[in-house]
Design an enzyme around this catalytic site. Sequence first.
Site, PDB file in Angstrom:
ATOM      1  N   ALA A  61       0.795  -1.299   0.100  1.00 40.34           N
ATOM      2  CA  ALA A  61       0.000  -0.080  -0.113  1.00 40.34           C
ATOM      3  C   ALA A  61       0.938   1.377   0.034  1.00 40.34           C
ATOM      4  CB  ALA A  61      -0.824  -0.184   1.204  1.00 40.34           C
ATOM      5  N   TYR A  76       7.745  11.782  -3.653  1.00 40.79           N
ATOM      6  CA  TYR A  76       7.336  10.137  -3.509  1.00 40.79           C
ATOM      7  C   TYR A  76       8.573   9.122  -3.013  1.00 40.79           C
ATOM      8  CZ  TYR A  76       7.316   5.237  -5.366  1.00 40.79           C
ATOM      9  OH  TYR A  76       7.221   4.105  -5.454  1.00 40.79           O
ATOM     10  N   THR A  89      11.281   0.658  -3.785  1.00 44.06           N
ATOM     11  CA  THR A  89      11.531   0.826  -5.038  1.00 44.06           C
ATOM     12  C   THR A  89      13.073   1.297  -5.464  1.00 44.06           C
ATOM     13  OG1 THR A  89      11.085   2.538  -6.631  1.00 44.06           O
ATOM     14  CG2 THR A  89      10.548   3.244  -4.529  1.00 44.06           C
ATOM     15  N   ASP A  90      13.517   1.274  -6.538  1.00 42.92           N
ATOM     16  CA  ASP A  90      14.783   1.650  -6.826  1.00 42.92           C
ATOM     17  C   ASP A  90      14.880   3.127  -6.867  1.00 42.92           C
ATOM     18  OD1 ASP A  90      13.462   2.334  -9.242  1.00 42.92           O
ATOM     19  OD2 ASP A  90      14.756   1.227 -10.547  1.00 42.92           O
ATOM     20  N   GLU A  91      13.622   4.034  -6.871  1.00 37.73           N
ATOM     21  CA  GLU A  91      13.882   5.345  -6.824  1.00 37.73           C
ATOM     22  C   GLU A  91      14.405   5.894  -5.445  1.00 37.73           C
ATOM     23  OE1 GLU A  91      10.623   7.590  -8.554  1.00 37.73           O
ATOM     24  OE2 GLU A  91       9.939   6.061  -9.544  1.00 37.73           O
ATOM     25  N   LYS A 137       9.274   7.117   0.513  1.00 38.84           N
ATOM     26  CA  LYS A 137       9.699   5.534   0.359  1.00 38.84           C
ATOM     27  C   LYS A 137      10.889   5.336   1.095  1.00 38.84           C
ATOM     28  CE  LYS A 137       7.588   2.606  -1.566  1.00 38.84           C
ATOM     29  NZ  LYS A 137       6.543   1.756  -0.941  1.00 38.84           N
ATOM     30  N   GLY A 145      12.878  17.818 -11.035  1.00 37.62           N
ATOM     31  CA  GLY A 145      13.663  16.876 -10.073  1.00 37.62           C
ATOM     32  C   GLY A 145      13.734  15.397 -10.843  1.00 37.62           C
TER      33      GLY A 145
HETATM   34  P1  NAD Z   1      -0.603   1.558  -7.065  1.00 38.49           P
HETATM   35  O1  NAD Z   1      -0.554   3.091  -6.775  1.00 38.49           O
HETATM   36  O2  NAD Z   1      -1.190   1.113  -8.345  1.00 38.49           O
HETATM   37  O3  NAD Z   1      -1.521   0.816  -5.950  1.00 38.49           O
HETATM   38  C1  NAD Z   1      -1.484   1.151  -4.550  1.00 38.49           C
HETATM   39  C2  NAD Z   1      -2.756   0.616  -3.837  1.00 38.49           C
HETATM   40  O4  NAD Z   1      -2.505   0.845  -2.486  1.00 38.49           O
HETATM   41  C3  NAD Z   1      -3.977   1.070  -4.230  1.00 38.49           C
HETATM   42  O5  NAD Z   1      -4.733  -0.197  -4.560  1.00 38.49           O
HETATM   43  C4  NAD Z   1      -4.565   1.898  -3.098  1.00 38.49           C
HETATM   44  O6  NAD Z   1      -6.058   1.860  -3.127  1.00 38.49           O
HETATM   45  C5  NAD Z   1      -3.668   1.360  -2.166  1.00 38.49           C
HETATM   46  N1  NAD Z   1      -3.569   2.515  -0.989  1.00 38.49           N
HETATM   47  C6  NAD Z   1      -2.892   3.678  -0.866  1.00 38.49           C
HETATM   48  N2  NAD Z   1      -3.297   4.331   0.147  1.00 38.49           N
HETATM   49  C7  NAD Z   1      -3.678   3.294   1.013  1.00 38.49           C
HETATM   50  C8  NAD Z   1      -3.959   3.408   2.242  1.00 38.49           C
HETATM   51  N3  NAD Z   1      -3.812   4.378   3.237  1.00 38.49           N
HETATM   52  N4  NAD Z   1      -4.545   2.226   3.012  1.00 38.49           N
HETATM   53  C9  NAD Z   1      -4.598   0.935   2.264  1.00 38.49           C
HETATM   54  N5  NAD Z   1      -4.518   0.961   1.300  1.00 38.49           N
HETATM   55  C10 NAD Z   1      -3.928   2.107   0.398  1.00 38.49           C
HETATM   56  O7  NAD Z   1       0.795   1.262  -6.745  1.00 38.49           O
HETATM   57  P2  NAD Z   1       1.751  -0.150  -7.364  1.00 38.49           P
HETATM   58  O8  NAD Z   1       2.442   0.725  -8.481  1.00 38.49           O
HETATM   59  O9  NAD Z   1       1.018  -1.296  -7.448  1.00 38.49           O
HETATM   60  O10 NAD Z   1       2.905  -0.114  -6.374  1.00 38.49           O
HETATM   61  C11 NAD Z   1       2.817  -1.099  -5.225  1.00 38.49           C
HETATM   62  C12 NAD Z   1       3.908  -0.853  -4.369  1.00 38.49           C
HETATM   63  O11 NAD Z   1       5.264  -1.216  -5.067  1.00 38.49           O
HETATM   64  C13 NAD Z   1       4.392   0.532  -3.681  1.00 38.49           C
HETATM   65  O12 NAD Z   1       4.890   0.578  -2.647  1.00 38.49           O
HETATM   66  C14 NAD Z   1       5.375   1.285  -4.893  1.00 38.49           C
HETATM   67  O13 NAD Z   1       6.140   2.038  -4.091  1.00 38.49           O
HETATM   68  C15 NAD Z   1       6.142  -0.186  -5.150  1.00 38.49           C
HETATM   69  N6  NAD Z   1       6.808  -0.147  -6.606  1.00 38.49           N
HETATM   70  C16 NAD Z   1       6.017   0.157  -7.684  1.00 38.49           C
HETATM   71  C17 NAD Z   1       6.837   0.052  -8.839  1.00 38.49           C
HETATM   72  C18 NAD Z   1       5.950   0.283 -10.091  1.00 38.49           C
HETATM   73  O14 NAD Z   1       6.786   0.155 -11.100  1.00 38.49           O
HETATM   74  N7  NAD Z   1       4.654   0.595  -9.923  1.00 38.49           N
HETATM   75  C19 NAD Z   1       8.083  -0.302  -8.824  1.00 38.49           C
HETATM   76  C20 NAD Z   1       8.740  -0.423  -7.487  1.00 38.49           C
HETATM   77  C21 NAD Z   1       8.162  -0.452  -6.344  1.00 38.49           C
END
Ligand code: NAD
Length: 320
Positions: free
Chosen positions: A82, A151, A125-127, A155, A276
């Site tokens: 999340a 962001y 994340t790698d970010e 993280k 940025g």
């Molecule tokens: P996303 O934005 O598609 O999904 C996030 C989910 O979290 C949503 O379903 C949202 O409703 C839920 N959420 C948000 N705030 C919430 C809260 N306060 N309580 C409960 N639920 C909540 O994100 P994603 O792309 O699936 O990323 C998931 C994880 O992976 C994140 O932690 C992100 O940092 C990490 N990540 C993503 C990527 C990428 O390329 N998308 C890469 C590396 C890491």
Amino acid sequence: MLMNILITGGAGFIGMNFVQYLLRNTGYHITVIDSLTYASHPKEINSLTSNSRFRFIKGNIVNNNDIERVMDQQYEAIVHFAAESHVDNSIQSADKFIQTNIVGTYYLLNQLIKGYAKKMIHISTDEVYGTLNSTQQPFTEQSPLLPNNPYSATKASSDLLVRSYYETFKLPLITTRCSNNFGPFQNIEKFIPTIVYSAFNNNKIPVYGDGLQIRDWLFVEDHCKAISLVLEKGKVGEVYNIGGGNERKNIDVVKQILEIMQKPENLIEFVEDRKGHDRRYAIDSSKLQNELGWKQTHSFDQSLEKTVQWYINKFKGASL
Ligand code: NAD
């Protein structure tokens, strides 16, 4: 043995793919807690509740009452996805990012202290590592945390909290840091769905700056497989990088998608660069490969074609 897993953010892009991956490939019983923000897929997550191994609880990880509601049993593991995840939104306002990404993670860590889960995989994340120039080596787990936007700063903050709770309380915590994912269920605001959506509607495709930023792409199912391995065999206290080894310039990805869709390149429109904006991400996953035996099985080109087709079908049904 019955394995109960709690997944936060399981209605989002990667969470939804991960839930489906676990239902297909394991016997785990899964609980999802998700507050169903704009980035989630309520219809799809609700449709999974017909599976007796799955339950969904609508709840916010920044609300202790919601968290306590879901802690009605001891979990083998929490997999914590999340987050607020869109960099552009964090530049507009970081409020929700600070709440969900930092405070939400802190609330979950408190549940581990109380013993509600035997371990937690913190999905990062790698970010958090910041940016590379064209000659630097890919990020390793030892690279310093140098986030460049709100962001990635939130993280990185959550990663440091997780690290400190491991060191201070000896909690069973593992962090993963993944490169850019692509695949089904990503929100339309993100890079690849935006390109497909714009091209599908014959609209201009906005490309930030000179389009020469480099991202290291990973098909979401390979990410799910990596998390599943970390869940089974990862060592507590460790960080694991997960990368695709598919470094591509943004502009080249746009052109590849246009070719798949047989659309003209004159749809491309360069727009003012993101503030940025990180120039290059590349990630070294050798630790995950050598220690846990992870192998990427999906090729970038084939997965991109599959992904583009998935979005086209969605847009035809107008239900993304
Ligand atoms: P996303 O934005 O598609 O999904 C996030 C989910 O979290 C949503 O379903 C949202 O409703 C839920 N959420 C948000 N705030 C919430 C809260 N306060 N309580 C409960 N639920 C909540 O994100 P994603 O792309 O699936 O990323 C998931 C994880 O992976 C994140 O932690 C992100 O940092 C990490 N990540 C993503 C990527 C990428 O390329 N998308 C890469 C590396 C890491």
